[in-house]
Design a protein around this motif. Structure first.
Motif, PDB file in Angstrom:
ATOM      1  N   VAL A 197      13.419  12.801  -2.375  1.00 37.13           N
ATOM      2  CA  VAL A 197      12.726  12.571  -1.106  1.00 37.13           C
ATOM      3  C   VAL A 197      13.732  12.007  -0.108  1.00 37.13           C
ATOM      4  CG1 VAL A 197      10.855  11.362   0.066  1.00 37.13           C
ATOM      5  CG2 VAL A 197      10.549  12.129  -2.295  1.00 37.13           C
ATOM      6  N   GLU A 198      13.822  12.626   1.049  1.00 30.35           N
ATOM      7  CA  GLU A 198      14.795  12.210   2.057  1.00 30.35           C
ATOM      8  C   GLU A 198      14.308  10.959   2.780  1.00 30.35           C
ATOM      9  OE1 GLU A 198      14.966  15.755   4.379  1.00 30.35           O
ATOM     10  OE2 GLU A 198      16.377  16.757   3.021  1.00 30.35           O
ATOM     11  N   VAL A 199      15.122   9.909   2.731  1.00 26.22           N
ATOM     12  CA  VAL A 199      14.768   8.657   3.392  1.00 26.22           C
ATOM     13  C   VAL A 199      15.129   8.742   4.873  1.00 26.22           C
ATOM     14  CG1 VAL A 199      16.973   7.585   2.763  1.00 26.22           C
ATOM     15  CG2 VAL A 199      15.037   6.150   3.376  1.00 26.22           C
ATOM     16  N   TYR A 200      14.276   8.158   5.703  1.00 26.54           N
ATOM     17  CA  TYR A 200      14.486   8.132   7.151  1.00 26.54           C
ATOM     18  C   TYR A 200      14.614   6.690   7.623  1.00 26.54           C
ATOM     19  CZ  TYR A 200      13.657  13.100   7.888  1.00 26.54           C
ATOM     20  OH  TYR A 200      13.775  14.469   7.881  1.00 26.54           O
ATOM     21  N   SER A 201      15.439   6.503   8.652  1.00 21.21           N
ATOM     22  CA  SER A 201      15.670   5.171   9.199  1.00 21.21           C
ATOM     23  C   SER A 201      15.719   5.231  10.717  1.00 21.21           C
ATOM     24  CB  SER A 201      17.001   4.606   8.677  1.00 21.21           C
ATOM     25  OG  SER A 201      17.325   3.380   9.315  1.00 21.21           O
ATOM     26  N   GLU A 222      11.256   5.078   6.554  1.00 27.97           N
ATOM     27  CA  GLU A 222      10.153   5.971   6.215  1.00 27.97           C
ATOM     28  C   GLU A 222      10.548   6.847   5.031  1.00 27.97           C
ATOM     29  OE1 GLU A 222       8.934   8.088   9.730  1.00 27.97           O
ATOM     30  OE2 GLU A 222       8.691   6.252  10.898  1.00 27.97           O
ATOM     31  N   ASN A 223       9.557   7.149   4.196  1.00 29.39           N
ATOM     32  CA  ASN A 223       9.776   7.941   2.974  1.00 29.39           C
ATOM     33  C   ASN A 223      10.869   7.319   2.108  1.00 29.39           C
ATOM     34  OD1 ASN A 223       7.782   9.609   3.840  1.00 29.39           O
ATOM     35  ND2 ASN A 223       9.058  11.430   4.091  1.00 29.39           N
ATOM     36  N   LYS A 228       6.128   4.019   5.017  1.00 30.32           N
ATOM     37  CA  LYS A 228       6.712   3.166   6.054  1.00 30.32           C
ATOM     38  C   LYS A 228       7.082   1.824   5.438  1.00 30.32           C
ATOM     39  CE  LYS A 228       4.206   5.125  10.030  1.00 30.32           C
ATOM     40  NZ  LYS A 228       5.408   5.730  10.651  1.00 30.32           N
ATOM     41  N   ALA A 229       8.182   1.255   5.898  1.00 33.91           N
ATOM     42  CA  ALA A 229       8.619  -0.070   5.460  1.00 33.91           C
ATOM     43  C   ALA A 229       9.505  -0.658   6.550  1.00 33.91           C
ATOM     44  CB  ALA A 229       9.373   0.011   4.135  1.00 33.91           C
ATOM     45  N   LEU A 230       9.605  -1.964   6.555  1.00 35.97           N
ATOM     46  CA  LEU A 230      10.454  -2.652   7.533  1.00 35.97           C
ATOM     47  C   LEU A 230      11.496  -3.463   6.787  1.00 35.97           C
ATOM     48  CD1 LEU A 230      10.954  -3.399  10.552  1.00 35.97           C
ATOM     49  CD2 LEU A 230       9.499  -5.407  10.146  1.00 35.97           C
ATOM     50  N   LEU A 231      12.768  -3.183   7.063  1.00 44.67           N
ATOM     51  CA  LEU A 231      13.870  -3.921   6.452  1.00 44.67           C
ATOM     52  C   LEU A 231      14.401  -4.943   7.448  1.00 44.67           C
ATOM     53  CD1 LEU A 231      15.834  -4.113   3.976  1.00 44.67           C
ATOM     54  CD2 LEU A 231      17.358  -2.596   5.262  1.00 44.67           C
ATOM     55  N   THR A 232      14.555  -6.177   6.976  1.00 41.17           N
ATOM     56  CA  THR A 232      15.087  -7.255   7.813  1.00 41.17           C
ATOM     57  C   THR A 232      16.286  -7.882   7.121  1.00 41.17           C
ATOM     58  OG1 THR A 232      12.899  -7.756   8.733  1.00 41.17           O
ATOM     59  CG2 THR A 232      14.583  -9.462   8.930  1.00 41.17           C
ATOM     60  N   GLU A 274       0.107  -1.865   1.342  1.00 38.30           N
ATOM     61  CA  GLU A 274      -0.464  -1.154   0.196  1.00 38.30           C
ATOM     62  C   GLU A 274      -0.877   0.270   0.559  1.00 38.30           C
ATOM     63  OE1 GLU A 274      -1.782  -0.632  -3.771  1.00 38.30           O
ATOM     64  OE2 GLU A 274      -0.676  -2.325  -2.915  1.00 38.30           O
ATOM     65  N   ASP A 275      -1.437   0.443   1.738  1.00 37.41           N
ATOM     66  CA  ASP A 275      -1.925   1.763   2.144  1.00 37.41           C
ATOM     67  C   ASP A 275      -0.801   2.773   2.351  1.00 37.41           C
ATOM     68  OD1 ASP A 275      -4.487   0.813   2.050  1.00 37.41           O
ATOM     69  OD2 ASP A 275      -4.683   0.519   4.212  1.00 37.41           O
ATOM     70  N   ASN A 276       0.436   2.287   2.427  1.00 36.45           N
ATOM     71  CA  ASN A 276       1.570   3.177   2.699  1.00 36.45           C
ATOM     72  C   ASN A 276       2.436   3.446   1.479  1.00 36.45           C
ATOM     73  OD1 ASN A 276       1.149   3.757   5.436  1.00 36.45           O
ATOM     74  ND2 ASN A 276       2.069   1.819   6.074  1.00 36.45           N
ATOM     75  N   ILE A 277       1.985   3.036   0.290  1.00 36.57           N
ATOM     76  CA  ILE A 277       2.787   3.285  -0.906  1.00 36.57           C
ATOM     77  C   ILE A 277       2.021   4.149  -1.903  1.00 36.57           C
ATOM     78  CG2 ILE A 277       4.145   1.182  -0.651  1.00 36.57           C
ATOM     79  CD1 ILE A 277       2.456  -0.138  -2.791  1.00 36.57           C
TER      80      ILE A 277
END
Length: 226
Positions: A23-27, A44-45, A80-84, A147-150
């Motif tokens: 799966v291709e990860v997007y940033s 994303e992904n 979707k995820a947020l990296l900090t 949770e809804d995004n995994i």
């Protein structure tokens, strides 16, 4: 339900920026909170390993009924995820856009025992762009999920999505989403400085793997004591 995972000592194993699952990860392009050294990017992904208790417990302590509770040997896909990344000392960016490389450097400088992280993926906003980033930091690394995004991606070696055709469909759908945005890349964000951090020999000399994270082993620029 929202989760905020502390990956400071394990980001190297938890997050799959290399797309090993297929799966291709997007940033997104990274951004900084105004007036701070806190760097963020939308992912994303993203394939995320959940086989270690240190990651699983941070979710299950909030929500024991999370989908991750189906198996210990699990890889999940986060739509979707947020990296900090906190307390960033410096960072470098390379964007391959329409088969050309564009660079930005904040000025490479670090001390012994600073942390090093790489990140990136296909651009969430701009077609035919791939983002590669490198950051030196002294703070925490956080990954925020909902949770809804995994969804389950792999249990051990067993696919949970529907095989190659489903992975292909996910990748094609995301490419179409980016294409429909039809956004132009702002070239003014680049300063065309190519720092040594992109050189493999430099990385081998200055960075050391610590089983879950990477750390600098010399000062840079070199001090008189090195």
């Amino acid at each position: 339900m929202k989760y905020k995972l502390d990956l400071t000592d394990s980001y190297q194993y938890c997050i799959d920026f290399d797309g090993l699952s297929g799966v291709e990860v997007y940033s997104s392009l990274p951004w900084f909170e105004k007036g701070t050294s806190i760097c963020k990017m939308q992912l994303e992904n993203l394939s995320i390993n959940m086989y270690e208790a240190i990651w699983r417990s941070q979710i299950l302590s909030v929500n024991p009924k999370s989908i991750i509770n189906i198996n210990d040997d699990l890889v999940i896909l986060a739509r979707k995820a947020l990296l900090t990344i906190e307390n960033v000392c410096c960072y470098d960016l390379k964007v391959m856009h329409n088969e050309r490389d564009y660079y930005y450097s904040s000025g490479l400088k670090f001390n012994i025992k600073d942390r090093y992280i790489y990140f990136g993926g296909f651009d969430t906003e701009h077609l035919d762009s791939y983002i590669s980033g490198r950051a030196i930091f002294q703070g925490h690394v956080w990954l925020e999920l909902e949770e809804d995004n995994i969804v389950p991606l792999m249990i051990g070696n067993d696919d949970q999505l529907g095989g190659y055709e489903e992975i292909k469909r996910i990748n094609e759908k995301k490419r179409l989403e980016v294409k429909m945005k039809n956004k132009s890349l702002d070239m003014s964000i680049f300063n065309h400085i190519v720092s040594p951090i992109w050189d493999f020999d430099f990385q081998m000399k200055y960075f050391s793997d610590h089983d879950g994270y990477e750390e600098t082993i010399f000062d840079y620029p070199p001090s008189q004591n090195n």
